[in-house]
Motif scaffolding. Structure first.
Motif, PDB file in Angstrom:
ATOM      1  N   PRO A 173      15.703 -52.649 -49.098  1.00  0.00           N
ATOM      2  CA  PRO A 173      14.811 -52.707 -47.927  1.00  0.00           C
ATOM      3  C   PRO A 173      13.578 -53.553 -48.229  1.00  0.00           C
ATOM      4  O   PRO A 173      13.253 -53.817 -49.387  1.00  0.00           O
ATOM      5  N   ARG A 174      12.905 -53.962 -47.179  1.00  0.00           N
ATOM      6  CA  ARG A 174      11.670 -54.754 -47.321  1.00  0.00           C
ATOM      7  C   ARG A 174      10.576 -54.094 -46.496  1.00  0.00           C
ATOM      8  O   ARG A 174      10.679 -54.075 -45.273  1.00  0.00           O
ATOM      9  N   PRO A 175       9.604 -53.517 -47.143  1.00  0.00           N
ATOM     10  CA  PRO A 175       9.336 -53.497 -48.594  1.00  0.00           C
ATOM     11  C   PRO A 175      10.151 -52.413 -49.290  1.00  0.00           C
ATOM     12  O   PRO A 175      10.704 -51.530 -48.636  1.00  0.00           O
ATOM     13  N   VAL A 176      10.192 -52.503 -50.609  1.00  0.00           N
ATOM     14  CA  VAL A 176      10.921 -51.530 -51.411  1.00  0.00           C
ATOM     15  C   VAL A 176       9.988 -50.981 -52.477  1.00  0.00           C
ATOM     16  O   VAL A 176       9.146 -51.704 -53.017  1.00  0.00           O
ATOM     17  N   ALA A 177      10.138 -49.691 -52.771  1.00  0.00           N
ATOM     18  CA  ALA A 177       9.321 -49.072 -53.814  1.00  0.00           C
ATOM     19  C   ALA A 177       9.796 -49.522 -55.184  1.00  0.00           C
ATOM     20  O   ALA A 177      10.999 -49.685 -55.419  1.00  0.00           O
ATOM     21  N   ALA A 178       8.878 -49.725 -56.091  1.00  0.00           N
ATOM     22  CA  ALA A 178       9.242 -50.131 -57.452  1.00  0.00           C
ATOM     23  C   ALA A 178      10.125 -49.081 -58.114  1.00  0.00           C
ATOM     24  O   ALA A 178      11.039 -49.411 -58.887  1.00  0.00           O
ATOM     25  N   GLY A 228      11.077 -63.189 -48.669  1.00  0.00           N
ATOM     26  CA  GLY A 228      11.446 -62.748 -50.007  1.00  0.00           C
ATOM     27  C   GLY A 228      11.137 -61.272 -50.170  1.00  0.00           C
ATOM     28  O   GLY A 228      10.565 -60.640 -49.276  1.00  0.00           O
ATOM     29  N   PRO A 229      11.508 -60.710 -51.301  1.00  0.00           N
ATOM     30  CA  PRO A 229      11.257 -59.277 -51.515  1.00  0.00           C
ATOM     31  C   PRO A 229       9.766 -58.953 -51.585  1.00  0.00           C
ATOM     32  O   PRO A 229       8.962 -59.766 -52.049  1.00  0.00           O
ATOM     33  N   VAL A 230       9.427 -57.775 -51.124  1.00  0.00           N
ATOM     34  CA  VAL A 230       8.068 -57.233 -51.242  1.00  0.00           C
ATOM     35  C   VAL A 230       8.191 -55.866 -51.896  1.00  0.00           C
ATOM     36  O   VAL A 230       8.956 -55.022 -51.430  1.00  0.00           O
ATOM     37  N   VAL A 231       7.449 -55.657 -52.975  1.00  0.00           N
ATOM     38  CA  VAL A 231       7.567 -54.427 -53.762  1.00  0.00           C
ATOM     39  C   VAL A 231       6.197 -53.768 -53.858  1.00  0.00           C
ATOM     40  O   VAL A 231       5.187 -54.454 -54.065  1.00  0.00           O
ATOM     41  N   TYR A 232       6.172 -52.442 -53.698  1.00  0.00           N
ATOM     42  CA  TYR A 232       4.921 -51.706 -53.886  1.00  0.00           C
ATOM     43  C   TYR A 232       5.094 -50.700 -55.019  1.00  0.00           C
ATOM     44  O   TYR A 232       6.144 -50.065 -55.166  1.00  0.00           O
ATOM     45  N   GLY A 233       4.058 -50.599 -55.839  1.00  0.00           N
ATOM     46  CA  GLY A 233       4.118 -49.720 -56.994  1.00  0.00           C
ATOM     47  C   GLY A 233       3.776 -48.280 -56.649  1.00  0.00           C
ATOM     48  O   GLY A 233       3.344 -47.979 -55.535  1.00  0.00           O
TER      49      GLY A 233
END
Length: 414
Positions: free
Chosen positions: A297-302, A262-267
């Motif tokens: 993309p994975r991870p993706v920036a918030a 699943g998606p991974v997002v970093y703040g």
């Protein structure tokens, strides 16, 4: 036919016969308990440099353990029994204090000193015929005490581990809720947090049944890329709070592999751990909106999900677009907003934009490059152009109606 031996009789054998030599040895042991304790304390100070550096309370606690150990040995020598009593008779209420004062290695050094003191006094205490059995008893007893000490430290470590896990969960929850109190600062300090800058929050899906080994492995991997890390699992969400991240791009990619599919997002980065709640809120908003960009993309920036976040109702994303894109473009003037709007409306055509604005195509190129310089987003790239278009939309909606009308009239005149 001999009577069968019951299991209880095997567990509780009859006391061994006390010989005259052993009786005399017991009498001498009881008479010399005080002398042995004094000799032990003196040798601790002479042989262990770290002992003299302890506080008075810590030396008192360790001295009590040593004295209890010698006194308990006399009872044990009279009738050897199960070592279960050692935890209470020798250590008493000291386990917590003991594990805080010294390491297991130092505790074993203390036990070795006690054994040496008693062994040195064997020729004085016991008759010659009973000396071998007394030395053997000292060795057996020291083994039991050493195992008991290891058990004390193991239990203390398990207790600390459980407490650290609960404390970590409280800190993660407080950061997600945006708490900024003295209690949170105290908890962070108690956990031994060292990082002072570059704080980021990553969120994604957690495994359906995460094991203790999974969490430990995640901590180890996070430790390779960051000075500190907090791990939180809330339902099907995995939260990773990082501090002092080095080589961010590589770190985020490697750590994202530990998340479930699943998606991974970093703040965005925060300047302190107490301000990491903003990064967490952006990351969670991005995780909610990520399904609107299937090829993300994975991870993706918030911040790369700002348009999707605005559409999903994230007011923080709307404010970010206005503050970081729309208003800087207005302040730069030179027709950047008008040129960008026209370029996007006319299908990203430089020639059509030039004709519409009655300028040369090179002027359009220059202005679009200026847009990239001012905002950091390149209108010539489709995805970044979408972000810029979303910024124009929310910016126009946030502007006062009169100002918007005046800009439209100015554009029509041009």
């Amino acid at each position: 036919m001999p009577a069968p031996t019951s299991p209880s009789s095997k567990r509780n054998p009859s006391p061994p016969k006390v010989t005259p030599e052993k009786s005399e040895t017991l009498k001498q042991l009881r008479a010399n308990v005080g002398q042995l304790s004094t000799s032990t304390m003196r040798k601790l100070e002479q042989s262990l440099p770290w002992y003299s550096r302890l506080s008075a309370d810590e030396r008192s606690a360790l001295g009590m353990v040593a004295q209890n150990g010698i006194a308990a040995f006399v009872t044990w020598y009279e009738r050897p029994s199960s070592p279960s009593w050692i935890l209470t008779d020798v250590f008493g209420t000291a386990p917590t204090e003991l594990t805080r004062s010294i390491s297991l290695q130092k505790a074993l050094q203390l036990i070795r000193i006690v054994v040496e003191v008693v062994e040195d006094q064997v020729p004085v205490i016991a008759p010659e015929a009973d000396q071998p059995s007394l030395r053997e008893a000292v060795l057996r007893y020291s083994r039991e005490v050493a195992f008991a000490a290891a058990d004390v430290y193991a239990r203390a470590a398990e207790s600390r581990g459980s407490w650290d896990t609960r404390l970590e969960a409280l800190i993660v929850d407080a950061i997600l809720r945006g708490e900024n109190t003295d209690a949170l600062r105290s908890r962070i300090a108690a956990l031994g947090w060292k990082a002072q800058e570059r704080f980021t929050v990553m969120v994604g899906n957690s495994p359906s049944e995460p094991s203790a080994s999974y969490v430990s492995e995640l901590r180890r991997m996070a430790g390779r890329y960051a000075e500190d890390a907090l791990v939180g699992i809330q339902g099907d969400r995995l939260i990773l709070i990082l501090g002092g991240v080095q080589d961010r791009e590589s770190a985020y990619v490697k750590l994202s592999e530990m998340f479930a599919p699943g998606p991974v997002v970093y703040g965005p980065e925060a300047s302190s751990l107490l301000e990491a709640s903003g990064s967490a809120q952006s990351a969670f908003a991005g995780l909610t909106a990520a399904r609107a960009w299937p090829s993300a993309p994975r991870p993706v920036a918030a911040d790369d999900l700002l348009p999707e976040r605005v559409i999903s109702g994230d007011d923080a994303a709307r404010r970010s677009l206005v503050k970081n894109i729309y208003r800087p473009l207005l302040a730069a003037s030179n027709g950047l907003v008008e040129t960008l709007g026209t370029y996007l409306e006319l299908g990203h055509s430089l020639e059509a934009t030039a004709r519409e604005l009655f300028v040369h195509a090179n002027t359009v190129r220059y202005r679009l490059k200026r847009v990239c310089d001012v905002t950091g987003w390149d209108p010539l790239l489709p995805r970044e152009a979408f972000v810029l278009q979303a910024a124009l939309v929310v910016g126009r909606l946030s502007a006062p109606p009169k100002a918007a009308t005046e800009r439209q009239a100015s554009r029509n005149q041009a």
